[in-house]
Design a protein around this motif. Structure first.
Motif, PDB file in Angstrom:
ATOM      1  N   PHE A  94       4.032  -9.580 -18.602  1.00 15.40           N
ATOM      2  CA  PHE A  94       3.435  -8.248 -18.660  1.00 15.40           C
ATOM      3  C   PHE A  94       4.225  -7.411 -19.658  1.00 15.40           C
ATOM      4  N   GLN A  95       5.199  -6.622 -19.218  1.00 17.75           N
ATOM      5  CA  GLN A  95       5.959  -5.816 -20.170  1.00 17.75           C
ATOM      6  C   GLN A  95       7.222  -6.502 -20.674  1.00 17.75           C
ATOM      7  N   HIS A  96       7.599  -7.624 -20.064  1.00 18.58           N
ATOM      8  CA  HIS A  96       8.826  -8.300 -20.469  1.00 18.58           C
ATOM      9  C   HIS A  96       8.736  -8.716 -21.942  1.00 18.58           C
ATOM     10  N   GLY A  97       9.780  -8.384 -22.697  1.00 22.03           N
ATOM     11  CA  GLY A  97       9.849  -8.801 -24.088  1.00 22.03           C
ATOM     12  C   GLY A  97       9.110  -7.907 -25.062  1.00 22.03           C
ATOM     13  N   VAL A  98       8.429  -6.891 -24.552  1.00 16.50           N
ATOM     14  CA  VAL A  98       7.713  -5.964 -25.445  1.00 16.50           C
ATOM     15  C   VAL A  98       8.670  -4.835 -25.820  1.00 16.50           C
ATOM     16  N   PRO A  99       8.873  -4.603 -27.120  1.00 13.78           N
ATOM     17  CA  PRO A  99       9.810  -3.551 -27.520  1.00 13.78           C
ATOM     18  C   PRO A  99       9.316  -2.175 -27.103  1.00 13.78           C
TER      19      PRO A  99
END
Length: 327
Positions: free
Chosen positions: A137-142
């Protein structure tokens, strides 16, 4: 029978973008949907064709290739001119070069893509899309940035650069502009402030290039220019790859100094093993800028019309009319 090659139909869109029936009733029409590996491959693949209908600069047409196409009588280009085509070589061979006029309602498509790349880079949209598709989901999104209140620098303020200025204004960005011939009055009319190149590089949160590639503009963004940019700044290029020093750009994104949002490259198609394909801090699109349905609805019908008119002995839109006089 006359043989006609439709070059560089990379998206497989040519056939559905025009009525080819008049042409196909009089000639063998072959659609090429892959790029030639090199000039030798192009010479071998096109040696038997009488007419070539090209797409912008996708297949370079230097003198060395023109001289290896013994049957070529007409060459169609899309757009007003093609910098990769040696028109003089065509004229010497008696080859008529016919262009197309206008882009229809796709006239600002490249500026629209530049806006898309700006927002995609600012908000990490490609990483978010990839993460969701991989089960994250939001993991790894800057963490993104808001563009409101930021500064957009435009290098080149012609038709597309001025349109990009309007988009920046709509986002509540401050607009700076520079090019070698830009005046303060022209910049002001577009809603921008004329500054020096160094001031633009140092003061902009995002920089978008809107220049024609020429000997004067080639490499206009070099290593020293990239070093002047703000840490984390976004560099958008929808014009031509060689405007930017590619090695310096790769070094900067790899080091995490800047983000690059690119639609154009030094070599196209981008080689499979090119380092940009795996470089961090990049958003990449495959030279989609002008390539919208509205553009194809102008380019391909006019290309067909040019070829039919040539076969009728009444060439249209000939940019080297001295060929007709000699004939």
């Amino acid at each position: 029978m006359t043989k006609i090659a439709v070059l560089d139909d990379w998206q497989g869109i040519a056939r559905q973008s025009a009525d080819w029936s008049k042409l196909e009733a009089r000639a063998e029409v072959v659609f090429f949907d892959e790029a030639f590996a090199d000039e030798d491959a192009a010479a071998a693949g096109l040696a038997e064709f009488d007419i070539l209908l090209s797409m912008r600069e996708r297949t370079p047409m230097p003198r060395s290739l023109i001289q290896r196409l013994p049957k070529l009588a007409m060459l169609g280009i899309t757009g007003a001119a093609n910098p990769s085509l040696d028109v003089a070589a065509c004229t010497e061979r008696g080859i008529a070069v016919c262009n197309t006029v206008g882009y229809g309602s796709g006239a600002f498509a490249t500026a629209e893509l530049a806006l898309g790349l700006l927002i995609a880079a600012a908000r990490g949209i490609p990483q978010g899309d990839a993460g969701i598709r991989q089960g994250e989901f939001q993991h790894g999104v800057p963490v993104g940035i808001s563009l409101a209140g930021k500064t957009l620098g435009l290098i080149g303020l012609g038709r597309l650069g001025a349109r990009m200025a309007r988009y920046g204004e709509a986002l509540d960005m401050t607009i700076l502009a520079w090019s070698q011939n830009l005046t303060a009055e022209t910049a002001q009319e577009a809603g921008a402030e004329l500054v020096s190149k160094d001031e633009l590089l140092e003061g902009s949160d995002a920089i978008s290039l809107h220049l024609v590639l020429s000997p004067r503009s080639r490499g206009i963004i070099g290593a020293a220019d990239i070093a002047r940019m703000k840490p984390g700044a976004i560099l958008i290029n929808t014009s031509r790859g060689p405007l930017v020093d590619e090695a310096a750009l790769i070094a900067a994104v790899t080091a995490g100094r800047i983000v690059a949002a690119l639609d154009v490259f030094d070599r196209e198609p981008l080689p499979a093993d090119h380092p940009l394909r795996t470089a961090p801090n990049t958003v990449l699109t495959p030279h989609l800028g002008y390539g919208v349905a509205e553009t194809w609805a102008v380019f391909y019908p006019q290309s067909v019309e040019n070829a039919v008119s040539f076969l009728d002995g009444k060439p249209l839109r000939v940019i080297n009319p001295e060929v007709l006089a000699a004939g």
